[in-house]
Write an enzyme that holds these catalytic residues in place. Structure first.
Site: not given
Length: 492
Positions: A45, A78, A110, A132, A217, A393
């Protein structure tokens, strides 16, 4: 686990790198129906996790958050973010088994641990989502064959994903289905519904691949989006102060200059950005950009090569294993830089001054955007993908510098982007300091360019060259889908 891209043969690599199709709005006529009545569980989150979840809930989906038991017990950020917004929160064991779609929106480092923990808990035939593809492509995570693996990647920080949705719009988005994990052929329907739920279908969606998203990316964020802005900030501030500029004024010119200049880029591409300059300044910026491209082309190519080969990811994952030793050192060094410590300037700098006294900034943006785009396209990445990962971006990243300088940029971007940014800047700063900055002329930075006659033929040729660059052609078309873009610049 091994790098997925490197397990493919050359034909497969090229096919996945080159996968990119702009999807018609009619393809999203079903909206969120493929996920309506399904249970969506988001793991993590942070900025993307919270804001995508808010959009999905507002689009009528059933969204909950699965967090680690210790995050819940200790009421970490989170947990507080999710509960304060009224979401159901539970640990993995409580929520994952009932999920139809598990979306992993934790930081890249993670992912391996998170996916290894949730996979055994996922029910047969469930779907796993990413924003991603690093874990799939670079880490080579193996996913159960009955699980559908999809990606929805908004080309924007999480806060902008939410703000554009609230305006009734959205942000451009890439979607993909992992070809190794689409057992029922349902992946595209799931990805389209997810993209609709976040508002992406209102701003334009590219059907891409995990490979194309990851490689483009990484290249964009390492070079023009973050690396070039960091390099330019450090070098231009250093130059201004050395030339006798007030440190506070110099800090503001750089801090807000990127944002103001790239606002023109956002609205009308390199053409409009260059048109904001006087004719003599435009000719000078064009010349400076050409010099920069010549100097930096080998560095851009090295970053692209290391991304394609997996050398970049291998080095970064080694740093993960060493508790981010390099990353934390470079972060601390950036925090001690003269630009970061520049005193605040209380006066106002009007918008045109950022262009008139920032010719070098404009040249750096032009050179970096074009080089990143050209290098990606030459490597097999389709022009539309290269555009989104370079020019599109850049104003959003520049906006983070306007808020709290390089610190804010490096906090907002991912650890993966931050690591790549430092790699680039650590090479680019000495390269340009020795081979370029010492050749600057009066009027390139900090002072207006002296008045001089303009050769009409030279100006005509420069204008044609700017407008005919391939990124301008594709950019004009893609920006046509984003006519409702809000103005983000806050300079003053």
């Amino acid at each position: 686990m091994s790098n997925y891209f490197n397990t493919l043969n050359l034909r497969q690599q090229l096919a996945q790198l080159g996968k990119c199709r702009f999807m018609a709005r009619t393809e999203f006529a079903d909206g969120v129906n493929a996920l309506r009545g399904k249970k969506v569980v988001i793991v993590g989150c942070g900025a993307q996790g919270l804001n995508q979840g808010l959009n999905m809930r507002d689009s009528g989906l059933d969204v909950a958050y699965a967090l680690r038991a210790e995050a819940i017990a200790e009421r970490r950020d989170s947990y507080r973010r999710a509960t304060e917004h009224g979401f159901c929160v539970g640990d993995y064991q409580a929520l994952i088994p009932q999920a139809d779609l598990v979306i992993n929106l934790t930081p890249d480092k993670q992912h391996a641990a998170v996916v290894s923990a949730v996979q055994p808990l996922m029910k047969p035939g469930a779907a796993l989502g990413y924003s991603h593809g690093f874990n799939i492509v670079e880490v080579g995570q193996q996913i159960r064959p009955d699980i559908t693996v999809v990606m929805v990647a908004p080309k924007c920080p999480g806060t902008e994903v939410r703000e554009e949705y609230k305006r009734g719009f959205g942000v451009p988005t890439l979607i993909a289905v992992h070809p190794e994990n689409d057992p029922r052929g349902a992946g595209m329907a799931i990805a389209k519904a997810w993209a609709s739920a976040t508002g992406g279908d209102r701003a334009g969606v590219l059907e891409s691949s995990f490979v194309a998203e990851v490689k483009s990316d990484l290249m964009g964020e390492q070079t023009i989006l973050c690396g070039m802005l960091q390099t330019g900030s450090l070098l231009c501030y250093e130059r201004l102060v050395a030339e006798g500029a007030d440190p506070a004024w110099a800090g503001k010119l750089i801090q807000f200059g990127w944002e103001t200049i790239t606002e023109a880029l956002k609205q009308g591409g390199i053409t409009l950005m260059m048109d904001r300059l006087s004719n003599p300044a435009k000719l000078r910026a064009y010349t400076l950009a050409g010099q920069l491209k010549t100097l930096m082309a080998p560095l851009f190519a090295k970053h692209m090569d290391d991304i394609l080969s997996g050398a970049f990811s291998q080095g970064m994952m080694a740093d993960w294993a060493a508790d981010d030793a390099h990353l934390l050192t470079w972060r601390a060094e950036t925090g001690e830089s003269a630009f970061e410590k520049a005193p605040p300037f209380e006066g106002k700098i009007d918008e045109q001054t950022y262009f008139d006294r920032g010719v070098l900034l404009v040249a750096m943006v032009k050179a970096g955007v074009e080089l990143a785009f050209e290098t990606m396209v030459a490597s097999g990445i389709v022009a539309e993908s290269a555009y989104y990962e370079s020019l599109h971006e850049l104003p959003l990243i520049a906006n983070t510098i306007a808020r709290r300088r390089l610190y804010e940029m490096n906090v907002v971007i991912s650890d993966t982007a931050e690591y790549g940014n430092y790699l680039f800047a650590n090479a680019a700063v000495p390269l340009l300091r020795q081979g370029f900055m010492e050749t600057l002329q009066p009027g390139d930075l900090g002072q207006p360019l002296p008045a001089e006659a303009v050769d009409n033929a030279a100006l005509r040729e420069v204008n044609q060259a700017i407008r005919q660059h391939p990124i301008e052609t594709v950019g004009e078309r893609l920006r046509g889908y984003m006519t409702d873009m809000k103005r983000v610049a806050v300079a003053g």
